[in-house]
Design an enzyme around this catalytic site. Sequence first.
Site, PDB file in Angstrom:
ATOM      1  N   ASP A   1      26.745  -5.983  -7.467  1.00 54.11           N
ATOM      2  CA  ASP A   1      25.798  -5.196  -6.665  1.00 54.11           C
ATOM      3  C   ASP A   1      24.978  -4.332  -7.616  1.00 54.11           C
ATOM      4  OD1 ASP A   1      24.472  -3.411  -5.029  1.00 54.11           O
ATOM      5  OD2 ASP A   1      26.195  -3.009  -3.741  1.00 54.11           O
TER       6      ASP A   1
ATOM      7  N   GLU B   1      37.754   3.917   5.391  1.00 56.10           N
ATOM      8  CA  GLU B   1      38.789   3.834   4.360  1.00 56.10           C
ATOM      9  C   GLU B   1      39.209   5.220   3.874  1.00 56.10           C
ATOM     10  OE1 GLU B   1      37.719   1.163   1.208  1.00 56.10           O
ATOM     11  OE2 GLU B   1      37.901  -0.604   2.467  1.00 56.10           O
TER      12      GLU B   1
END
Length: 443
Positions: free
Chosen positions: A128, A230
């Site tokens: 990314d 998360e």
Amino acid sequence: YVRTYVMSELQPIDSDAGIVFTASCEAVSDAPPSEAQLSLDVYYSLSDYTASDDTQLDLQQGEKVAVLEKVNNTWWWVEVSGRTGYVPANHLTTDNPISASEIDDIWQDGEYFSSYASLKLHHEMLSDKPRTEAYRSAIQNARAFIKGKVVLDVGSGTGVLSMFCAHLGGAKKVYSVEASDMADHSKELVKHNCLSAEIEVIKARAERVELPEKVDMIVSEWMGTLLIFEMMLEAVIISRDKWLKEDGVVWPSGARLFLVPCSAQQCYDEKISFWDNVYGFEFSPLKQVAQSDLFGRPIQNHIVREEDCFSEPLCILTFDTRTVTVANLELIQSNFRFEITKSGTMHGFGSWFDVTFGSIPEGYRYSPVVLSTSPQYPLTHWKQALLMLNTPLHVTKGDHIEGDITLTRHKVWRRHLRIQLRYKHSGVGVCSEEASKEFLLWR
């Protein structure tokens, strides 16, 4: 009255309401205390909690708690081991005992850290470029500040951010903390790149690590779906409160979460319209089941295009990582009112986030760097999130979509969220009833 509650002296008694608990109390008045004053609700702590100020109390998993007043849906006034103060309501349960397996696994560490031990996720993140280059650019541009400083990398993975800090930023020392088995590979990589003198890889949960010194800077890549999924941010907050110097910097320094009404025709056709004709058979009775099964959670890694949006996006959450607390993450609420800018079929709400690398003290030549997952920016591995409605809305330019969104942290599974949407469509000739929908992320 000044009441003193002693947990060991709680005694059950029968009442019209069932079993209640009474406690001894000291009165500084001749009038006797009322029955209501003596009644206590006994709860148990689902997980550890660290107080953020003097009005709050620390909690430990499984600890017995006497609730003195349910002040609101978020904060309760309680007594724990002779001390009184506020605690977040969603840390408490009436169920006892919580099984040892649940207590050990409320963070799902085994599953969570095993996923980060695999190269698959790290390959995706390192590939990314907008994400990784934002960190690299920020660190390189802040070299004048970072040089000679001590840095803590929380959840360091392969150690690439630690390497940026040491090699490009000129950090004197980098504590690279990673709880998964990837830490073993990171140690090899640090050594292979001749950075062992500057970088110390520590295999441990960041919340439990012990460092020999305070740090000047914390860097971490903690963002997830809807920004906070998360809940790795909690590890950053705990590390900040324990190890960051008073004038230290946390990167990213700021974060924002956005919401916008949007179309998602292809997604709707693939998941719902699909059932109209399945190999020549009519499967439409399964549409309602499909809506629940396929749209009951946010659709992760969805691509929202600019042309899919029916309005300007609204920021529904913003915080400074230097001051945000764990308590701030327990319940997040925001109202919204969108003015529709074009006509079409609205299938749901798109969401994305951005983070900023700033807060460098004055005197250093530095321009803040922004990492954005907006459709207006290059695509990242996060892409965007999609909250699909069960029934599409036909909207016209000038209409309004208004309501509120609530993100609630799961009481037991601490990495998970529940999202509650309430919305209403209004416009010329349109005045729909308020609708609502809950999404699970992930339980």
